[in-house]
Every structure is written in structure tokens, then in C-alpha cells.
Design an enzyme around this catalytic site. Structure first.
Site, short mmCIF file in Angstrom:
data_model
loop_
_atom_site.label_atom_id
_atom_site.label_comp_id
_atom_site.label_asym_id
_atom_site.label_seq_id
_atom_site.Cartn_x
_atom_site.Cartn_y
_atom_site.Cartn_z
N GLU A 265 19.90 40.04 -8.69
CA GLU A 265 19.11 38.82 -8.47
C GLU A 265 19.01 38.17 -9.84
OE1 GLU A 265 15.83 36.97 -9.33
OE2 GLU A 265 14.73 38.55 -8.26
N CYS A 304 12.04 33.62 -11.45
CA CYS A 304 13.40 33.37 -10.97
C CYS A 304 13.40 32.40 -9.79
CB CYS A 304 14.06 34.68 -10.57
SG CYS A 304 13.10 35.64 -9.38
#
Length: 690
Positions: A265, A304
Site C-alpha cells: 500500500e 496515504c
């Protein structure tokens, strides 16, 4: 923690079920308070045997977790969540040193504990109380039913290694740990250095709880450069961090050729699209502005999932910039999180501050324009309440850029991982979709519109480029969990630049830690492997009626077959009149005969089900406490007046409840006619006392 020669404690590792720190006078890497710059800890793994850490997980961790079922593991997660929930304040206080505010702590600390609660619940509600998961129905591979096949999931035989970013030291750890634990796979945590001491504090609480089995959780506090050297196809690695580091790890021979299960990720230039209808004054415009400012300032933009590109109608660019600036001035107070009134803390480190400023400068050099904010060191509220510039603090004010050229390469490729976002103008919906896709794959996007047609066009246009899409309008603006908040029930991950991973996603993420295997064999053998009765496997008739058996006595394959009961035209007519279901197939001979599916008037399917219940039920009080539903019902052969039916039930699946004095039993039910033709099939669900 243990004190060192340099006077500052080294953050310990927890390996092989014991706390560990380097021997001798080891300096280690310095870790500083994000707001003051004071050295608060040191980090080192000098002398740590990572091969032994991995082996401990594969042996002790696997063995201990293998003693538990999915339900038992899920219950331990719930117990652990309750334990941590009562000790959050200590984690809050420590987390403030990372620059995290009260709200940030709710995302990280409370969010991580919430993941444990969720998987503690879903593991018991959606998985069997067993160690094998059956995936889908059996496939008939022979005409006589003696050879069948299906898919099962079993846990991988190695360890789940998580390599985490600095921004969420607790949530990032627990959101990966929870599904691995439910699957029965031991975890090795490698946190990022700047905030790893917070992860270590959480692990300390977990160890003190004495809830987890031995070997199920280990912590490596510091460098672990050769960790992948000790892993192979039995193991899984879940990485969160930069795309460049992810690519370096992917190139490791044990990933490329050795078969390590690797998911990442990574960087994500997430977009938020303002629909053409969401003009100033609409709830959608207000919700969009609120969301953008929240994502710029929560965790100081170090998420993120933060919005990096606000894609808005060209005519609304200046309106959005003005609204965002006004909300920042009104709502955002930058400073030490320990000071009253601060809403945005420092970045995690001075190194992070330098990186973010450099990225913004590169974007300015590439054509971006500073629409709001400054790169100068801001005046901030300090812990004692004073206001001023803190040279050793990693503080940065929110920055909003706008771009004359919406196709400028930098805005779609450079990420300033801090309180920074860009506003880009679009011409029409197709243009908005095109611009969103230029991010080359993202974790999440928001679409703010109250126009269903615009929502449909935008969502279907961008969905393949994103792991998650939030549609924001006046109906859900107050209840939405928000653009930047992954929830454990849904996928967290995204394609392309975002890494291609799928963390979370409910039980999907549990299955990520398991191997799907096709098994073939006779119904008896597949029943033995899965613990679920398969059609064609042995049945035990006679003796005590299965409904008279407590859960401790009942066995898979226990069965009952009823006598025949004849259906008359009077029965069919009475049921039609009583229920009001006078569909012509049950009441009109001529019309029913004209239907290619029926020989004439036929019995109602629900009449047959009702009769079947009467044929198999044991009426006296006993172990069966309740019938709570039917599953997989199919009507196959019509039953005409004069036909007879009987029912056969077989104990198909037995699921004891760990916390109750009863369990769930699924019974395979088959209604057949006088010629043994199958009339209907379904599963009867009952609750049975232990």
C-alpha cells in the site's frame, strides 16, 4: 526499555516471547519529539537474529494458533480490544510526541482498537467454528456422484510480516494483525523508526494482557534489512510506505522467485471530484470543502488516503480556493498537540518536513501556484501556550496549490506527504474522469454531487483506477466516515501506483492469509476434510430422532426420513384461499396446463415447505430451541394433486457457540415425491442446546 551509555533508552524488540535490546554500548538511531526536537529514544537491532524470529513464528506461533478455531481466535481479539480500550490514555500521551492531536489519536489508537472489535465480531458471525473454510458449492465430477470437488481455504504455514509506515503506528499494526490472527497466522511487526516507540508501547500492553498465544505476535524495533532473506513461499509480507521502497522489496529474489506473498500500500495521489451541480451554497460544496480541509490537516496531511488533487469545474477553482482558505483560517490551529486548542500538530520528523517542503518547491517549479499558505516556518502554539517559531519542531502550515495547466505532469506524479493539496480545473465529466485517472492508480477518491447521472458517470469512470470511492452528498455528509478513513469492513488498497494490495475488506483480508486449494474425492472424504456433510456421504438413520439430540451428541450425517404424505386438490385450494396466493398455477387447470412448467394445477412451494416441517419436526420440548431460517431454497419438480411427498434431513454443519449454551446446526433438507424425484432442496437453520 533499557538505558544505554548515551543516556537515552533504546526501544526494545519483542521476539521469541521475550523483550530484547542490543548488548553493550550501542548508540542506535535517534528518535525525536516532533514538536520540540528533543531526543526521546534510540533504535537499534544490532545483534538481533532475524532468522530465529521467523523460525519462532513458524514453529511456536503456528502450533499455538493452530490449537484454536476461527471463533476462538476472534474472541481473543475482542478480549484484547476491551483490554486496550481501557488503557488508551497512556497511548494518547505517548502519541502526542509524534505530532498527533486528539483527533489524530482517535484515528490511530481508537481506529486500531476498533479494527480488533470488528474482526472479533465478523470472525464469529461469518466464519465457521472450525479451521477450514469451504469456498463455494461442491462440483459433481462423476455421473453417479461418487467423485466430487470443491475449494477450501487453510492458513498459510509461515508468518505474516508487516512493514509499516510512520504515520499510523497503532492502526497500521492492528489493521494488519487482526485478519492474520483470525486466519491463524503469526505476525512479525516492523514499524517505522520515527514512531516505532508508540507501536512498542502498544505491544507492551498486549503482552501484559497475556491474552495472545505464544509466538503469535513479535516486534522488531529497528532495522530489518535482511528480513526477506529468511522468508519464502510459506510467508506473507504486507508493506506500507513509498512506491520506491515497495519496488525495491518486490525485486528481492525471495519475492520474485521464492514465492513470498507480497502486497503493498504505497504512494497515492488521491482525488476528490466536485460535481458540476455542487456550486457554492449547496450542501455538496460545503461538504467538499470540509472534507478537503480535514484531509489536508488530519495527521498534518501525513495520510496515504489524503486528498492530493481536488478536481473541480474550471469556473469554480477560485471559489474553492477562497472557501478552503477561509475554513483553514477559521478552524486550523497549528502547534504542539499537548497545548489546548491545537487542531493540527507537527510532521513526524524534521526529515519529513524537509521532504515535504522539497516536494512542494518542485511542484512550484513545475508550474504550480501557491494559492494559499507559505513554506516559511509558521508561528505555532507551544505546549506552554506561548506562540512562536520552533526551529527544532517539524511544523508546517497547510498549503494549497492551483495549476493553470491541469495536465501538468508534476501534479499527477509528485506527492508532498504533508498538509498539501492541489486544485485542478476540469471542463466536463469526461475530462474529470481523465484527470483522476492520471494519478495512475489510487487508494480512494471522493465524488461530491447530488446529481445521480453525474455520480453514475464519475464513479463508473474512475472505479477501475481506485480501491474505494466515496459518493458524498447532502444525504450522507453527516454520517459518512469520510474520504480518508478506511473501515475494516471494506477494502483498503488500490491498483497501480497505490500498490495493488487489498488490506482489510472484512473476511476477504482473512482469506489473504490463507491458501485456496481445490480438493477432489468421494463425498465421505470431503465431508471428513471439511467437517461439512456432502450429498452422497454416509447418513445415519434410525434410533433417536436427530432433533432429540443435544449438540454434544449430534454428529455430522445424523439423518431422518419421513413417511409419505399425499397432496390433494382440496389441500391446494384450501392453502390458496387461506393465504391469498391464488396464482393461476394453483387455481386454474386450463391456464396451468398451458404453462410449459406445470402439468396442471400444482401445489404451492410454500405449502410443501410447511408440510415438510410437519413431517420432520419433533414436537415435544427438547434440545432444538428455534428454527431461525432457510437458505439455498430451490423448487425443482412440481407436485400435482395426487402426488405424495416426503422429506429427508441430514445434519450438515454444526457450529458450537463459544460464549453461549447453544450452537447452530444447518440441516440439509430434500423433499422428494413418490417416485424419489427431487421436489425441493434447502438448508434448515436451527439453534440447538449444547
Amino acid at each position: 526499555m533499557t538505558s544505554t551509555a548515551v543516556g537515552v533508552e533504546i526501544v526494545p524488540s519483542f521476539v521469541q516471547d521475550a523483550w530484547w535490546t542490543p548488548e553493550g554500548d550501542v548508540a542506535g538511531a535517534e528518535v525525536r519529539d516532533a514538536s520540540t526536537g528533543a531526543v526521546i529514544a534510540r533504535v537499534s537491532t544490532e545483534g538481533l537474529d532475524l532468522a530465529a524470529v521467523v523460525e519462532h513464528g513458524r514453529t511456536v506461533g503456528q502450533a499455538e494458533l493452530g490449537k484454536l478455531t476461527f471463533h476462538q481466535r476472534a474472541l481473543k481479539l475482542k478480549e484484547l480490544a476491551q483490554y486496550l480500550n481501557g488503557r488508551r490514555e497512556a497511548l494518547y500521551e505517548l502519541s502526542h510526541r509524534t505530532g498527533a492531536t486528539k483527533i489524530d489519536n482517535m484515528i490511530d489508537v481508537d481506529g486500531g482498537i476498533g479494527v480488533l472489535f470488528t474482526f472479533g465480531s465478523k470472525g464469529r458471525r461469518e466464519l465457521p467454528n472450525a479451521q477450514v473454510i469451504v469456498d463455494g458449492p461442491a462440483e459433481q465430477l462423476s455421473k453417479d456422484g461418487s467423485f466430487i470437488g470443491e475449494h477450501i481455504y487453510t492458513r498459510i504455514p509461515g508468518v505474516a510480516v508487516q512493514i509499516n509506515a510512520f504515520n499510523f503506528p497503532i492502526w497500521g499494526m492492528l489493521e494488519k494483525f487482526a485478519p492474520a490472527f483470525v486466519a491463524g497466522v503469526p505476525t512479525i511487526v516492523k514499524p517505522a523508526t520515527p514512531t516505532g516507540y508508540v507501536a512498542a508501547a502498544a505491544v507492551k500492553l498486549i503482552v501484559e494482557s497475556n491474552i495472545l498465544p505464544a509466538g503469535s505476535l513479535q516486534l522488531v524495533s529497528g532495522s530489518a534489512r535482511d528480513l526477506l532473506d529468511h522468508l519464502d513461499y510459506r510467508d506473507a509480507v504486507s508493506f506500507t510506505g513509498s512506491a520506491s521502497t515497495a519496488n525495491t522489496l518486490k525485486s528481492h529474489p525471495n519475492v520474485g522467485r521464492g514465492g513470498i506473498r507480497f502486497t503493498s500500500e504505497a504512494d497515492s495521489l488521491n482525488a476528490a471530484i466536485l460535481g458540476p451541480d455542487a456550486v457554492p451554497g449547496t450542501p455538496e460544496f460545503d461538504a467538499f470543502v470540509k472534507s478537503l480541509v480535514t484531509e489536508m490537516t488530519a495527521k498534518a496531511g501525513q495520510k496515504c488516503t489524503s486528498i492530493r488533487r481536488a478536481i473541480v469545474p474550471q469556473a469554480l477553482v477560485d471559489d474553492l480556493v477562497a472557501a478552503v482558505g477561509a475554513r483553514i483560517q477559521e478552524r486550523v490551529v497549528v502547534g504542539d498537540p499537548r497545548a489546548e486548542g491545537v487542531t493540527m500538530g507537527a510532521l513526524a520528523s524534521l526529515e519529513q518536513l524537509r521532504d515535504v517542503r522539497a516536494a512542494v518547491q518542485a511542484m512550484l517549479d513545475a508550474g504550480g501556484e501557491l494559492a494559499y499558505g507559505t513554506l516559511d516556518s509558521p508561528k505555532v502554539t507551544q505546549a506552554d501556550g506561548s506562540v512562536g517559531v520552533v526551529e527544532d519542531g517539524a511544523f508546517m502550515a497547510p498549503v494549497l496549490l492551483k495549476w493553470a495547466d491541469p495536465d501538468a505532469e508534476a501534479v499527477h506524479s509528485l506527492e508532498a506527504f504533508g498538509p498539501v493539496s492541489s486544485v485542478i480545473g476540469y471542463e466536463d465529466l469526461d475530462d474529470a474522469v481523465r484527470l483522476a485517472a492520471k494519478g495512475s492508480g489510487s487508494l480512494v477518491a471522493t465524488v461530491a454531487t447530488n446529481d445521480p447521472a453525474a455520480a453514475q458517470a464519475l464513479v463508473t469512470g474512475i472505479a477501475a483506477h481506485h480501491g474505494r470511492v466515496l459518493v458524498l452528498n447532502r444525504e450522507d455528509a453527516r454520517t459518512s466516515t469520510g474520504h480518508g478513513s478506511p473501515v475494516p469492513h471494506l477494502i483498503h488498497g488500490g491498483p497501480g501506483r497505490a500498490g495493488g494490495g487489498e488490506e482489510l475488506g472484512g473476511i476477504r483480508s482473512v482469506l489473504h492469509h490463507m491458501q485456496r486449494t481445490a480438493i477432489q474425492g468421494s463425498p465421505n472424504m470431503l465431508t471428513a476434510v471439511t467437517g461439512v456433510w456432502h450429498t452422497g456421504a454416509d447418513q445415519r438413520f434410525g434410533g433417536v430422532h436427530p432433533f432429540r439430540k443435544h449438540l454434544s451428541e449430534l454428529k455430522i450425517g445424523d439423518a431422518f426420513r419421513s413417511e409419505l404424505r399425499q397432496v390433494t386438490l382440496e389441500d391446494i385450494s384450501a392453502f390458496a384461499n387461506e393465504t391469498g396466493d391464488t396464482f393461476y398455477a394453483h387455481t386454474n387447470q386450463e391456464a396451468a396446463e398451458a404453462n410449459p412448467f406445470f402439468p396442471g394445477i400444482v401445489a404451492h412451494g410454500y405449502l410443501l415447505l410447511s408440510w415438510a416441517a410437519g413431517l420432520f419436526v419433533e414436537p415435544a420440548p427438547g434440545p432444538v430451541l428455534a428454527n431461525y431460517g432457510l437458505e439455498n431454497l430451490r423448487f425443482i419438480t412440481p407436485v400435482a394433486a395426487g402426488d405424495s411427498i416426503r422429506v429427508t434431513i441430514t445434519a450438515k454443519k454444526i457450529t458450537p457457540r463459544e460464549t453461549d449454551e447453544y450452537g447452530e446446526v444447518a440441516w440439509d433438507a430434500v423433499i422428494t415425491n413418490q417416485d424419489d424425484e427431487v421436489v425441493a432442496t434447502y438448508d434448515v437453520l436451527t439453534l440447538v442446546a449444547k
